[in-house]
Scaffold this motif. Structure first.
Motif, mmCIF file in Angstrom:
data_model
loop_
_atom_site.group_PDB
_atom_site.id
_atom_site.type_symbol
_atom_site.label_atom_id
_atom_site.label_comp_id
_atom_site.label_asym_id
_atom_site.label_seq_id
_atom_site.Cartn_x
_atom_site.Cartn_y
_atom_site.Cartn_z
ATOM 1 N N LEU A 155 -10.544 2.368 4.280
ATOM 2 C CA LEU A 155 -11.027 1.056 3.864
ATOM 3 C C LEU A 155 -10.335 0.672 2.566
ATOM 4 C CD1 LEU A 155 -12.944 -1.404 4.018
ATOM 5 C CD2 LEU A 155 -14.645 -0.012 2.787
ATOM 6 N N LEU A 156 -9.543 -0.377 2.626
ATOM 7 C CA LEU A 156 -8.878 -0.913 1.436
ATOM 8 C C LEU A 156 -9.676 -2.094 0.898
ATOM 9 C CD1 LEU A 156 -5.085 -1.064 2.437
ATOM 10 C CD2 LEU A 156 -6.216 0.663 1.022
ATOM 11 N N VAL A 157 -9.858 -2.128 -0.406
ATOM 12 C CA VAL A 157 -10.497 -3.258 -1.080
ATOM 13 C C VAL A 157 -9.547 -3.741 -2.166
ATOM 14 C CG1 VAL A 157 -12.469 -4.037 -2.471
ATOM 15 C CG2 VAL A 157 -12.827 -2.402 -0.598
ATOM 16 N N ARG A 158 -9.491 -5.058 -2.340
ATOM 17 C CA ARG A 158 -8.594 -5.619 -3.355
ATOM 18 C C ARG A 158 -8.828 -4.976 -4.713
ATOM 19 N NH1 ARG A 158 -9.996 -11.525 -2.799
ATOM 20 N NH2 ARG A 158 -10.001 -11.348 -5.083
ATOM 21 N N ASP A 215 0.410 -8.374 7.811
ATOM 22 C CA ASP A 215 -0.116 -9.613 7.235
ATOM 23 C C ASP A 215 -1.387 -9.361 6.425
ATOM 24 O OD1 ASP A 215 1.928 -11.149 8.211
ATOM 25 O OD2 ASP A 215 0.827 -11.870 9.957
ATOM 26 N N SER A 216 -2.132 -8.335 6.796
ATOM 27 C CA SER A 216 -3.334 -7.994 6.025
ATOM 28 C C SER A 216 -2.960 -7.587 4.604
ATOM 29 C CB SER A 216 -4.104 -6.870 6.718
ATOM 30 O OG SER A 216 -4.696 -7.332 7.911
ATOM 31 N N ASN A 217 -1.896 -6.826 4.465
ATOM 32 C CA ASN A 217 -1.451 -6.451 3.122
ATOM 33 C C ASN A 217 -1.000 -7.678 2.330
ATOM 34 O OD1 ASN A 217 -1.966 -3.797 3.780
ATOM 35 N ND2 ASN A 217 0.035 -3.029 3.160
ATOM 36 N N GLU A 239 -1.369 0.506 -1.817
ATOM 37 C CA GLU A 239 -1.678 1.174 -3.080
ATOM 38 C C GLU A 239 -0.453 1.250 -3.981
ATOM 39 O OE1 GLU A 239 -5.452 3.975 -2.584
ATOM 40 O OE2 GLU A 239 -3.624 4.914 -1.790
ATOM 41 N N GLN A 240 0.704 1.485 -3.394
ATOM 42 C CA GLN A 240 1.939 1.553 -4.169
ATOM 43 C C GLN A 240 2.251 0.210 -4.821
ATOM 44 O OE1 GLN A 240 3.609 4.245 -4.803
ATOM 45 N NE2 GLN A 240 5.443 3.402 -5.789
ATOM 46 N N GLU A 241 1.945 -0.865 -4.108
ATOM 47 C CA GLU A 241 2.209 -2.216 -4.633
ATOM 48 C C GLU A 241 1.126 -2.683 -5.599
ATOM 49 O OE1 GLU A 241 2.659 -4.628 -1.162
ATOM 50 O OE2 GLU A 241 4.344 -3.436 -0.407
ATOM 51 N N ASP A 318 10.538 3.346 2.326
ATOM 52 C CA ASP A 318 10.717 4.119 1.101
ATOM 53 C C ASP A 318 10.462 5.592 1.415
ATOM 54 O OD1 ASP A 318 10.590 5.375 -1.367
ATOM 55 O OD2 ASP A 318 9.545 3.711 -2.339
ATOM 56 N N LYS A 319 11.516 6.371 1.392
ATOM 57 C CA LYS A 319 11.426 7.788 1.762
ATOM 58 C C LYS A 319 10.433 8.551 0.890
ATOM 59 C CE LYS A 319 14.427 11.838 2.420
ATOM 60 N NZ LYS A 319 15.815 12.332 2.327
ATOM 61 N N SER A 320 10.364 8.237 -0.373
ATOM 62 C CA SER A 320 9.514 8.982 -1.299
ATOM 63 C C SER A 320 8.025 8.839 -0.976
ATOM 64 C CB SER A 320 9.769 8.523 -2.735
ATOM 65 O OG SER A 320 9.365 7.164 -2.908
ATOM 66 N N LEU A 321 7.658 7.725 -0.345
ATOM 67 C CA LEU A 321 6.244 7.477 -0.065
ATOM 68 C C LEU A 321 5.699 8.354 1.060
ATOM 69 C CD1 LEU A 321 5.889 3.592 -0.450
ATOM 70 C CD2 LEU A 321 5.505 5.408 -2.123
#
Length: 381
Positions: A155-158, A215-217, A239-241, A318-321
């Motif tokens: 679950l992602l929240v802003r 599109d959700s992101n 999360e990275q962004e 992004d390979k590192s992720l």
């Protein structure tokens, strides 16, 4: 004069000087016919050409063509790896992958009509509804379930809602906008319902919006939506962004939820049953290769190979992720969690998405997994 038939493509006839002998080569077959003593040399030469051409024409036809629809997410790794590592080729299958960027829901009618043979995507109420109407699409294998070491659906929240104190716990989801890849019942919505219940909320306490994974992101970034039950690699990307935070994984409230599955069309099962078993064998090999690459003690070279494949097919470039990302839960033997399917169906029934409980024996077909595992051998759980 000598006539030699080259075995390279395109077929060529070379004329060279010789001692009145015709030399014919067709693939690995070669023979000599004396030039003057054989009055039927033109006929023999024509037969040689026909043999050579026909043998070449048969080679591609030995590969059975299979059309598969997939989502560009990490849980589709079994498909991507089976193709790139040529496990499918090993089975004599020419598999063409069609990527459904927005949602896997459009696969259902294509599977029912036999326009694609195999599908891999979310489990939805739409599949059950289609089967009620006679689609006869089968759920044949696991393609993603949440596990303790593979809690890849979260679950992602802003982030701004968390930092401002608007969101502190699940009860604070009330009044927020939450997106799903399809409306009318998806495995993510069923998981969200469990999350809402833990916060003493009902599905009617939030606003559901239809939106693709990617599109959700974007909508989180523009504050068009507030939350999403998201899958990898989009969880890590968000999360990275810095646009959202994962506040909980689905495993915490719904361990083992069967989120996605592999589907077979009725025509694939009926007309290409042997190919269907072969596809499953290659797919399970792909899942095992994925799990091995992300297991403790995996060789760096093995993981790098799998990461390169995922970078090619998913949105995470992004390979590192990949070192930060939670691995998808792919069963080593392709086994489905039928108990989870039944629990989700109960939710769909309660919401009016389906009219009656599915006839599981008519929808779930474990035959192909059983046959594949007989050859590959079962793994220790």
């Amino acid at each position: 004069m000598e006539h030699a038939v080259s075995d390279s493509s395109p077929l060529k006839v070379k004329h060279t000087a010789s001692n009145r002998t015709n030399v014919y080569h067709a693939s690995t077959m070669s023979f000599k016919i004396p030039y003057e003593e054989n009055p039927v040399r033109p006929f023999a030469f024509a037969l040689c050409l026909l043999f050579c051409l026909s043998s070449r024409a048969e080679s591609p036809s030995k590969m059975v063509r299979v059309r598969a629809g997939v989502s560009p997410v990490v849980s589709t790794a079994g498909f991507f790896i089976a193709k790139e590592k040529k496990f499918l080729d090993d089975e004599g299958l020419d598999v063409q992958l069609q990527v459904f960027q927005a949602s896997s829901a459009p696969m259902n009618p294509l599977l029912a009509k036999g326009e694609i043979d195999v599908g891999g995507g979310n489990l939805t109420a739409g599949l059950f509804t289609a089967n009620e109407a006679g689609a006869n699409v089968k759920i044949v294998a696991d393609k993603g379930s949440v596990r303790e070491n593979a809690d890849y659906i979260r679950l992602l929240v802003r982030k701004d809602l968390i930092e401002s104190g608007r969101y502190k716990s699940l009860k604070d989801l009330k009044g927020l906008k939450m997106s799903f890849t399809a409306l009318g019942g998806t495995s993510q919505e069923a998981a969200a319902a469990v999350l809402l219940k833990k916060g003493r909320l009902q599905p009617t306490d939030v606003e559901f919006i239809k939106m693709s994974y990617s599109d959700s992101n974007k909508a989180l970034a523009t504050k068009t939506i507030d939350a999403v039950v998201q899958v990898e690699p989009f969880v890590t990307m968000a999360e990275q962004e810095g646009i959202a935070k994962a506040v909980t994984g689905v495993y915490a409230v719904y361990p083992g939820q069967q989120s996605a599955g592999v589907f077979y069309s009725p025509s694939f099962i009926k007309d290409k049953r042997e190919a269907a078993v072969k596809f499953m064998r290659a797919y399970i090999r792909g899942c095992r290769a994925y799990n091995a690459a992300f297991s403790q003690g995996a060789k760096a070279s093995e993981r790098e190979e799998i990461v390169a494949i995922l970078m090619k097919w998913t949105s995470l470039k992004d390979k590192s992720l990949y070192e930060k990302m939670t691995p998808a839960g792919l069963d080593q033997d392709g086994r489905l969690n039928v108990a989870s399917l039944k629990q989700d169906a109960e939710y769909y029934l309660s919401q009016g998405y389906i009219k009656s409980a599915p006839a599981w024996d008519a929808i779930v077909d474990n035959h192909f997994v059983d046959e594949a595992v007989k050859t590959l051998g079962a793994t220790k759980k």
